[in-house]
Every structure is written in C-alpha cells, then in structure tokens.
Design a protein around this motif. Structure first.
Motif, PDB file in Angstrom:
ATOM      1  N   MET A   7       0.835  -1.207   0.000  1.00 47.68           N
ATOM      2  CA  MET A   7       0.000   0.000   0.000  1.00 47.68           C
ATOM      3  C   MET A   7       0.866   1.251   0.000  1.00 47.68           C
ATOM      4  N   ALA A   8       2.019   1.190   0.714  1.00 54.38           N
ATOM      5  CA  ALA A   8       2.946   2.323   0.715  1.00 54.38           C
ATOM      6  C   ALA A   8       3.561   2.494  -0.667  1.00 54.38           C
ATOM      7  N   GLU A   9       3.847   1.389  -1.321  1.00 48.23           N
ATOM      8  CA  GLU A   9       4.405   1.453  -2.674  1.00 48.23           C
ATOM      9  C   GLU A   9       3.396   2.081  -3.635  1.00 48.23           C
ATOM     10  N   SER A  10       2.131   1.761  -3.446  1.00 46.03           N
ATOM     11  CA  SER A  10       1.078   2.354  -4.289  1.00 46.03           C
ATOM     12  C   SER A  10       0.991   3.862  -4.081  1.00 46.03           C
ATOM     13  N   ALA A  11       1.212   4.299  -2.824  1.00 47.47           N
ATOM     14  CA  ALA A  11       1.186   5.736  -2.530  1.00 47.47           C
ATOM     15  C   ALA A  11       2.323   6.450  -3.251  1.00 47.47           C
ATOM     16  N   VAL A  12       3.496   5.823  -3.274  1.00 38.55           N
ATOM     17  CA  VAL A  12       4.635   6.413  -3.986  1.00 38.55           C
ATOM     18  C   VAL A  12       4.304   6.542  -5.470  1.00 38.55           C
ATOM     19  N   ASN A  13       3.750   5.493  -6.044  1.00 39.83           N
ATOM     20  CA  ASN A  13       3.405   5.516  -7.471  1.00 39.83           C
ATOM     21  C   ASN A  13       2.385   6.611  -7.774  1.00 39.83           C
ATOM     22  N   GLU A  14       1.409   6.801  -6.862  1.00 39.10           N
ATOM     23  CA  GLU A  14       0.393   7.835  -7.058  1.00 39.10           C
ATOM     24  C   GLU A  14       1.024   9.229  -7.023  1.00 39.10           C
ATOM     25  N   MET A  15       1.944   9.450  -6.076  1.00 40.30           N
ATOM     26  CA  MET A  15       2.627  10.750  -5.987  1.00 40.30           C
ATOM     27  C   MET A  15       3.426  11.015  -7.256  1.00 40.30           C
ATOM     28  N   LEU A  16       4.121  10.001  -7.750  1.00 42.57           N
ATOM     29  CA  LEU A  16       4.908  10.169  -8.982  1.00 42.57           C
ATOM     30  C   LEU A  16       4.003  10.539 -10.153  1.00 42.57           C
ATOM     31  N   SER A  17       2.842   9.891 -10.208  1.00 40.27           N
ATOM     32  CA  SER A  17       1.901  10.168 -11.292  1.00 40.27           C
ATOM     33  C   SER A  17       1.335  11.579 -11.191  1.00 40.27           C
ATOM     34  N   GLN A  18       0.946  11.989  -9.968  1.00 40.28           N
ATOM     35  CA  GLN A  18       0.314  13.291  -9.773  1.00 40.28           C
ATOM     36  C   GLN A  18       1.285  14.453  -9.977  1.00 40.28           C
TER      37      GLN A  18
END
Length: 587
Positions: free
Chosen positions: A431-442
């Motif tokens: 879930m933390a990895e998904s948060a990182v990916n979301e920040m990179l995308s945004q």
C-alpha cells in the motif's frame, strides 16, 4: 492518584473529595470556612498546551471564566496559585452546582423526552447566545452532554468547563483539537476553524444525542477506538449520508424538529443556523424550518488552504541570502513568469525538498516561500493522507492535487514526506508502494498547472529516490540550526511584542549563549522565561532569560548535529552538488 488530599487547605478552602482527573487538570469539591460547597479546578502549568495561554501568558480558561455572568453558565468565584510537590499549579473556584450532567441524567433515565430535550437545549442556547454576543465573542468549542450540568434546584442547564474555549478573534493556530469528541465537532473544526456556527453544530449534536441516545452519525468501530484519525475518516464518510432519525415514532418528533436537526447539523456552514437566537426560535416553533436542498447533504471538501499573501515573505527570514537568491532565480521567477519561461523553453519546476534536523524552521520557511511567490498554501501531513483502507491513500493524494489545482496558484507543503513516499527498495507494504506511485503520477508537470510541491523531512535518505529526481522534488535545500545572527534576530522577534519586556536586553549575549540551539529551542526559552516572569510578577529581564537558557539544554546534541552535517554532505553528493549554504534563521 489525586494531587490534593482530603482536608488539604487551598487558600480559604478545604478539599472535600476529588471528582475527576484529566490530562492537565483535576476537579474537586471544596468547602470554605463557613462550610459552603464549591467546585475547584486544579491546572498543572507544566501540562498545559501553549494554545491554552493568551498573549500575556495568562491561562485562557481563567481569563474567560472571569468574564462570565449568565444563569446558564458556570459562575467564577475565585482563583490563585500554589506549589505542589515542586510543581506550579493554578486553581479556579466555581460556584457549586447541585445536580448531574446531562450525560449522567439521560444515561440513568435511559433517554430523554422531546419536551425535556428541547427545554435543556434552549437553556444551553441561551448561554451560548450570551457568549457569542460579548464585545469579544467567546466560542466554547466543547459543547457536549458531558459539559452541561443540570441544576437540581431549578432544573436549569449550566454550561461548564471552558478549557477549550477561545475568543473568536484568536487565530486558528490557537485551536486545540486533541481530546475533543469528534462526533460533536463541526466539519470545519477538523481543520482548526472555530466560529459561531461550529458551536451551534455542537448544540445540534447535543440535541440529537438527547433525543436518540447516540451522537449523530455514530458508528460502532471498536478496532479504531485508539486511532483518532481513522475515527475522523469514518465519521466524515458517514456525514455524506442523510442524517437518520433513529426513533421514527418518538412522541413529539415532528417534521419541524427533524428539519431543525438537519439544519443544525448541515455539513455546509451556509445552511446552518446563523445565530443561537434563530435556533431557539426554531425549537419554540416561532420560525418555520424548511427541508434542506439535496446539495446540503454532501460533505464539503476538507480544505487546509491558508492565504498568506499579506505576509512579508523572505523579509521575515534572516540569513540564507545565497539560498534565497538562488530560489528567486531558479524557482520564484519561473513560477511568476510561466509564459516568459516557456518562450525560452525553460522547464517550470515542480517542487523542492527542505531537509535537516527537527525544529529548525522548515515549515516556517515553506510558508514564507509561499508568501514570496504569492500563492495559496496547502498544508498536509502523512496522517492527513494515509489510510488503512485499500486505495484510500491514493484517493486522498489525488484529492489533494485536485484541491490545489482548484485554488491555483498553490504551494502544497507535505511535512515528514518520507513517511508518505518511503524508499521502495526498503521493506515496505505494497500500500505504501502504491502511494509512492500515485505521488509520482500526480507530480507530472504540476509547475505548468500552477502547483508547486514542497516536501520537508528530517530523514531524506528514507525518501524514494524517484521522488527526488528531476521533474519532482528536484531542488534540495538543507535547513540547519540558526547561526549567530539568526539566533540574535530570533530572540528579537520572539520578545518584541511582549509588553512586560524589561529594558537592557543583550541580544548578542543571548545568541552567544545558545550556540547549537534550534529555532524551536529559542522560542521555548522565550516562552518559559515569560512564564517565569509572570509567576514572579516581574518583567521579563535579562537575568530571567539567562537563567532559563542555563536550565534548557539544546534539543540536538553536538553528535546529532555532526551526523546531520555528514548526512547533508552524503545526500548532496548523491544528488546534485550545491554550494555551501548558511544555516536558516528568522527575524
């Protein structure tokens, strides 16, 4: 164990027995020499939060209590100070109310009739009306069934406990939310906003609780009882639904009362009662309350946006001239002249990282940067964004950027960003990895859309490296302990508006005495010195300041400072090499 013992003398009073023990205060029943009963509230100075003092260093609850004079409010009688086991205390004495709280009464009687509930709430609203109509209005902030005593002699409800009360003119930074019942808090109160309408929302929650035996939007979630943030998230989600009437056939519960409850508990502040007087008229059927439109049932977005455009920007920051000039050239000019930079094919920066030891002013510097740019300032922490629910963290990150675009130009400031975007090479949850990916995308091309992201961290080595690359938090600036000049200016800044300041303060000596102290340490020294001066009934003198410094060690040891210096060298070696910068400081 109670601080005061039975029969212990406190001024002209003798302790009868303890009543309640809280985080920073205890209450007792006491008697005077004639045997008359009173309530005594004992507050431990050392346990009070800084928001519980006014600008003169006096306890806000005491200042407010002395002003109260209404039949539906607790009545101040006396106050004083005492030393107990080497700790300084302040006590406030109130008239004794022979009775019980509304919570105790309704719990004992297993409910409350519509008639009684309306009578109790009208009495509370009369007290609230008085508070709100003072020349400087007072917002109680903790109106619950626990904080209303029912006088057994007259059946009159009386509002008690002004520990969270604030003057309406005080800033949102003075609002202390910890310990408040979230079911009674208005939506805006979660963002530190307290107003007439937020008090009226709490009274609406009280009325609902009296009628149905549970606070509005109550959800039984025992797994979250020790996790306040999760409780708030659940409550906020529940408030998107239509307010339920838990007992449909309750005698006296008519359409007028249902509409009154929904108006009092509307998520949109514009749809609520504008005054206690209007609320009273609705309960007395002197004013017809229409059903709210559907749009009022939706939960408004939680906004933490501050508008710092009236501030002085970098003029309030002492030192770091080279860094400020570099920021103007590389970041500020670009953000203020987007079209011009596009003509030359220069990329608009997306963000920067401020890193270094805790207490050195990274948050303050970020605010001043926003003022310099002339942008709105959106403050977030990992606690605001992270969630236990699957995909909820990503949704929160997405919503944060949507809010920023809606209010552009906006500076997004994320404190302790390493907790939100940890290094994916480390052992982290998916879930933390998904948060990182979301920040990179945004963060893709946010600069061109009027949004700039500032991350702050004490542990930059734990941030995912992709976040620190070009196109994301591409600028990295070390914020260390203030130098001599900055420390001198810090003392001047924190002392200049104190009316009780003595003449002859040697600011250069104070700066010499506080080498390796961080900005937060210096503020604490000044606040503690002011408090000592208040206790002694003296001015804030150089002697008191020196004594305070000698009794306060810096929060960072020399070893820790050296570790941060090494971290800076290693970190900037991994990233782009930067010229040596002077430590940050403020004036």
């Amino acid at each position: 164990m109670p601080t005061l013992s039975k029969q212990q003398a406190i001024g002209p009073y003798a302790v009868a027995f303890p009543i309640k023990d809280g985080n920073y205060a205890e209450t007792y029943r006491v008697k005077d020499v004639s045997g008359k009963n009173y309530f005594l509230k004992l507050l431990n100075y050392s346990k009070l939060n800084h928001t519980q003092f006014d600008e003169n260093g006096e306890v806000l609850e005491l200042v407010i209590s002395k002003q109260l004079n209404h039949s539906n409010l607790t009545h101040y009688q006396d106050s004083g100070e005492l030393m107990v086991n080497g700790q300084k205390m302040v006590y406030i004495v109130y008239d004794f109310i022979s009775g019980e709280t509304l919570a105790q009464k309704t719990g004992r009687e297993r409910g409350c009739s519509v008639y009684d509930a309306k009578q109790y709430v009208v009495g509370v609203l009369n007290g609230v009306k008085y508070l709100h109509s003072l020349s400087t209005p007072i917002i109680h902030n903790e109106l619950t069934t626990e904080n209303v005593m029912l006088d057994m002699k007259s059946n009159t409800p009386k509002i008690i406990d002004f520990g969270y009360a604030r003057f309406l003119t005080q800033s949102r930074s003075s609002f202390k939310k910890d310990g408040l019942n979230p079911y009674y808090m208005a939506p805006e109160a979660f963002n530190g906003i307290f107003t007439v309408q937020s008090d009226l929302y709490s009274v609406g929650a009280m009325l609902y609780h009296l009628l149905f035996g549970l606070p509005p939007y109550y959800v039984s979630i025992p797994q979250y009882q020790t996790d306040r943030i999760s409780i708030v998230d659940v409550i906020m989600n529940e408030r998107q639904k239509t307010l339920p009437m838990l007992i449909k056939d309750k005698p006296g519960l008519d359409e007028q009362l249902e509409n009154t409850l929904r108006k009092a508990l509307a998520n949109n502040v514009d749809d609520r009662f504008k005054s206690a007087d209007d609320f009273i008229k609705a309960l007395n059927n002197e004013m017809t309350v229409e059903a709210l439109p559907e749009k009022s049932k939706a939960m408004p977005k939680r906004k933490d946006t501050e508008r710092p455009k009236t501030g002085s920007g970098f003029a309030d920051v002492a030192g770091m001239d080279e860094l400020k000039e570099q920021m103007r050239l590389e970041v500020i000019d670009a953000l203020n002249n987007v079209e011009k930079y596009k003509e030359y094919g220069i990329t608009i920066p997306n963000g920067m990282l401020l890193y270094g030891p805790p207490g050195c002013g990274k948050t303050y510097f970020a605010k001043k940067f926003a003022e310099e740019v002339g942008s709105n300032f959106l403050v977030k922490t990992p606690a605001d964004l992270k969630s236990r629910y699957v995909n909820a963290t990503q949704e929160n990150i997405k919503a944060m950027f949507e809010e920023a675009y809606e209010n552009a130009p906006t500076i997004i400031f994320i404190d302790e960003i390493n907790e939100l975007v940890p290094d994916r090479n480390a052992d982290i949850h998916e879930m933390a990895e998904s948060a990182v990916n979301e920040m990179l995308s945004q963060m893709d091309r946010t600069g061109e859309k009027g949004v700039f992201v500032i991350g702050a961290s004490n542990l930059p080595q734990k941030i995912d490296t992709a976040i620190l690359r070009a196109g994301r938090l591409e600028k990295h600036f070390y914020v260390g302990p203030p130098d001599f000049t900055a420390r001198k200016l810090l003392f001047e800044m924190y002392l200049k508006n104190r009316k009780a300041l003595d003449f002859g303060i040697d600011y250069e000596k104070l700066a010499r005495m506080t080498e390796n102290y961080v900005s937060a340490d210096i503020q604490l020294i000044v606040d503690d010195a002011a408090r000592q001066a208040l206790y002694r009934k003296e001015k804030i003198t150089m002697q008191i300041l020196e004594e305070t410094i000698k009794n306060k060690k810096p929060s960072l040891s020399l070893e820790q400072i050296n570790q941060y210096n090494t971290l800076r060298d290693n970190f900037e070696g991994i990233a782009e090499k930067k010229p040596e910068r002077k430590p940050i400081g403020f004036k």
